[in-house]
Design a protein around this motif. Structure first.
Motif, short mmCIF file in Angstrom:
data_model
loop_
_atom_site.label_atom_id
_atom_site.label_comp_id
_atom_site.label_asym_id
_atom_site.label_seq_id
_atom_site.Cartn_x
_atom_site.Cartn_y
_atom_site.Cartn_z
N ALA A 82 0.12 -9.28 -7.13
CA ALA A 82 -0.14 -8.29 -6.10
C ALA A 82 0.46 -8.78 -4.79
N LYS A 83 1.11 -7.89 -4.09
CA LYS A 83 1.64 -8.27 -2.78
C LYS A 83 0.48 -8.27 -1.79
N PRO A 84 0.59 -9.07 -0.72
CA PRO A 84 -0.47 -9.00 0.30
C PRO A 84 -0.57 -7.57 0.83
N ALA A 85 -1.80 -7.15 1.12
CA ALA A 85 -2.02 -5.74 1.49
C ALA A 85 -1.25 -5.32 2.73
N ASP A 86 -0.96 -6.28 3.62
CA ASP A 86 -0.30 -5.89 4.87
C ASP A 86 1.22 -5.99 4.80
N GLU A 87 1.74 -6.28 3.62
CA GLU A 87 3.20 -6.34 3.50
C GLU A 87 3.76 -5.06 2.89
N PRO A 88 4.90 -4.59 3.42
CA PRO A 88 5.49 -3.39 2.83
C PRO A 88 6.18 -3.70 1.50
N VAL A 89 6.36 -2.70 0.68
CA VAL A 89 7.10 -2.90 -0.56
C VAL A 89 8.57 -3.09 -0.23
N ARG A 145 10.19 5.36 -2.77
CA ARG A 145 9.81 4.12 -2.10
C ARG A 145 10.83 3.05 -2.40
N TRP A 186 -8.24 7.51 -3.72
CA TRP A 186 -6.95 6.85 -3.92
C TRP A 186 -5.87 7.83 -4.40
N VAL A 223 0.58 4.34 -8.06
CA VAL A 223 1.02 3.48 -6.97
C VAL A 223 -0.14 2.70 -6.33
N HIS A 224 -1.33 3.31 -6.29
CA HIS A 224 -2.48 2.64 -5.69
C HIS A 224 -2.91 1.45 -6.52
N ASP A 262 0.15 -1.34 -6.34
CA ASP A 262 0.13 -2.10 -5.08
C ASP A 262 -0.95 -3.18 -5.08
N GLU A 263 -1.92 -3.04 -5.97
CA GLU A 263 -2.97 -4.06 -6.06
C GLU A 263 -2.75 -5.00 -7.23
#
Ligand code: SF4
Ligand code: SF4
Lengths: 255, 168
Positions: A41-48, A138, A178, A193-194, A197-198
Motif C-alpha cells: 500500500a502506498k502511504p495515504a498522502d502520496e499520489p499514485v 489515473r 467509498w 480503486v478504494h 489504494d489501500e
C-alpha cells in the motif's frame, strides 16, 4: 480474438526498465529497489504514479457458470440488487459494472463464459470523447469518472467498445462512502480503486479466489515479478477486440 | 483546478446573495444565527483540537477543504482522512434520541442541512455521497500519515491562498 498483442505490454515494460536505468540484469542491479519489492500500500498522502499499471488477468478455462465476481462487485460498490432503489429500474437501464458474457464458437460449438467489466484501456476512447474531462485515466492506468464534473452526456457510453459504462437513472440513497454514485452521472468498474489504494485486491478477484476458482489475477503489469506479469509471460493473455489496439489493462486467457 | 480564484470569487458572491435570501424571504423576521439549532458533533479529532480546523475556520471555509480533498482523492488517489467528507459525517451525524437512528440529509436536523436550510444554500454532496455513518472512523487509527495536531500542508497552503486574497 487470437491476436496476441501482449507485445505492447512488453514494450512498455522494456521502456520502463530502460527508464529505471537497468537492462536485462534488472534482478541483479540494485536489489531491493521497486522492481523487486512486492506491491504494498502506498502511504495515504502520496499520489499514485506511472511506475505502476494495475491490471487483471482472467483465465476463462477456470471460469464456469458462477457469478461470484458480479455479486461481490455489487455488494462492495452498492449497485444493482445491492441497492434496493434500483430494483424498480427497467433492465435496460440497470447499472452493470461487471457482467458475465457467454461466447460460443460456431464451428466447434465450444462455449465459454467470462466476466466483462471496464477494460481500463491505455488509450481509452471514453476519455478521448469526454467534453468536460470527467472521464479520465489515473497515472496508474485506472480509468474513472469524476462524477463531480460529469454532466451525464453519455458520450463515453457510446464510445466504449465494451459497453462497460452505465448511466444512473434513479435517485440513489444509501451509497457506500467509498463508492459515491448518483443520478445523472455515468459510472463503471473502478478497479476497486478504494481498495487498491489501500493495498488490497479488487472485490471480484477476492471473491473468485475465496471460492477457489482462481480464475482472476490482479497486479502490477509494470512489475515483471508480479504474479500477473509472470502469468502473462508464461501463458500469455489476450485483449478482447485486440484489433482496436487500446492496450487494455484487463486481459483474458483462452478467448 | 480551473481558475480557482475566479471560481472562488463567483462562489463567494453567490453565497453572499444566498445568505441574504432568508432575510428577504421572511421580511426581516429571520431567526438570528444564534438561535439556529445545530446538533452536537462528537469533537473527537484530537486531545488538543476538537475539529480538524478551528471552529471559526470551518464555519467559513469547510467547503474549500472538502473541495480540495475531493480532487486530491479522485484524481491522485490521496486518501488521507483529515478532510474526507466521510469523516465529517462520522463526527457530525445526528441521531434521533427516541429511535437511535441517524437523520438523513433531507431532514433539517441533519448537521449539514440545519445550516444550509437556514442559509438557503443547496448542497449537492448527498446526491452521491453517504449522508450517515457507515463504517468506523479511521481519522485517528487508520492509514493516515498526516500529523493531527499540526496544520497539514494542504491546509496551510489553502490558508495562504485565502490570506493572499485578504480573507480573514
Ligand atoms: S473499457 Fe470502456 S469505459 Fe473502460 S477504459 Fe475502455 S473505453 Fe473506457
Ligand atoms: S474491480 Fe471492483 S469495481 Fe471492477 S468489476 Fe471487480 S469488483 Fe467491480
Amino acid at each position: 480474438m487470437s491476436n496476441d498483442v501482449s507485445n505492447q505490454m512488453n514494450t512498455s515494460r522494456r521502456n520502463f526498465l530502460t527508464k529505471a536505468g537497468t537492462t536485462a540484469g534488472a534482478a541483479v542491479v540494485a536489489p531491493g529497489v521497486f522492481l523487486t519489492t512486492p506491491a504494498a500500500a502506498k502511504p495515504a498522502d502520496e499520489p499514485v504514479d506511472i511506475e505502476r499499471r494495475w491490471g487483471i488477468l482472467i483465465d476463462t478455462a477456470k471460469c464456469d457458470d458462477c457469478s461470484d465476481c458480479v455479486t461481490a462487485c455489487k455488494i462492495e460498490n452498492g449497485w444493482g440488487s445491492a441497492n434496493p432503489v434500483e430494483e424498480e429500474s427497467s433492465p435496460e437501464q440497470q447499472a452493470q459494472w461487471i457482467r458475465k458474457v457467454g461466447l460460443k464458437n460456431k464451428s466447434t460449438g465450444h462455449v465459454l463464459s467470462l466476466p466483462l467489466m471496464c477494460q481500463h484501456c491505455e488509450t481509452a476512447p471514453c476519455v478521448d470523447v469526454c467534453p468536460t474531462g470527467a472521464s479520465f485515466k489515473r497515472a496508474d492506468g485506472i480509468v474513472l469518472v469524476d462524477k463531480h464534473i460529469c454532466i451525464g452526456c453519455r458520450y463515453c457510453m457510446m464510445a466504449c467498445p465494451y459497453k462497460a459504462r452505465s448511466f444512473i437513472h434513479e435517485t440513489i440513497t444509501d451509497q457506500k462512502p467509498w463508492a459515491p454514485r448518483g443520478k445523472g452521472t455515468v459510472e463503471s468498474c473502478t478497479m476497486c480503486v478504494h481498495r487498491v489504494d489501500e493495498g488490497k485486491i479488487p472485490a471480484c478477484v477476492e471473491a473468485c479466489k475465496a471460492d477457489n476458482h482462481n480464475a482472476m489475477f490482479f497486479g502490477d503489469l509494470n512489475d515483471e515479478n508480479s504474479v500477473i506479469s509472470q502469468e502473462l509471460e508464461k501463458h500469455g493473455g489476450e485483449q478482447v477486440r485486440a484489433d482496436l489496439e487500446l492496450n487494455t489493462g484487463v486481459r483474458y486467457r483462452g478467448i | 483546478m480551473r481558475h480557482p480564484t475566479v471560481m472562488r470569487t463567483v462562489l463567494r458572491t453567490l453565497l453572499a446573495m444566498l445568505l441574504a435570501l432568508p432575510l428577504a424571504a421572511f421580511g426581516g423576521e429571520a431567526l438570528p444565527f444564534s438561535e439556529l439549532s445545530m446538533s452536537e458533533p462528537q469533537r473527537q479529532f484530537s486531545e488538543t483540537q476538537e475539529c480538524v480546523q478551528p471552529e471559526e475556520e470551518m464555519r467559513r471555509n469547510h467547503m474549500e477543504y472538502i473541495l480540495h480533498q475531493r480532487d486530491e482523492t479522485v484524481h491522485k488517489g490521496i486518501r488521507t482522512r483529515v478532510y474526507a467528507l466521510e469523516e465529517c459525517i462520522n463526527c457530525h451525524a445526528t441521531r434521533v434520541e427516541e429511535t437511535g437512528e441517524y437523520v438523513r440529509a433531507d431532514d433539517p436536523r441533519h448537521f449539514c442541512a440545519a445550516c444550509h436550510t437556514y442559509a438557503s444554500v443547496k448542497i449537492d454532496c448527498f446526491q452521491c455521497h453517504a449522508d450517515v455513518p457507515v463504517r468506523e472512523s479511521t481519522l485517528n487509527t487508520g492509514n493516515n500519515s498526516v500529523p493531527k495536531d499540526e496544520i497539514h500542508g494542504l491546509a496551510a497552503e489553502l490558508q495562504q491562498m485565502l490570506a493572499a486574497e485578504g480573507k480573514p
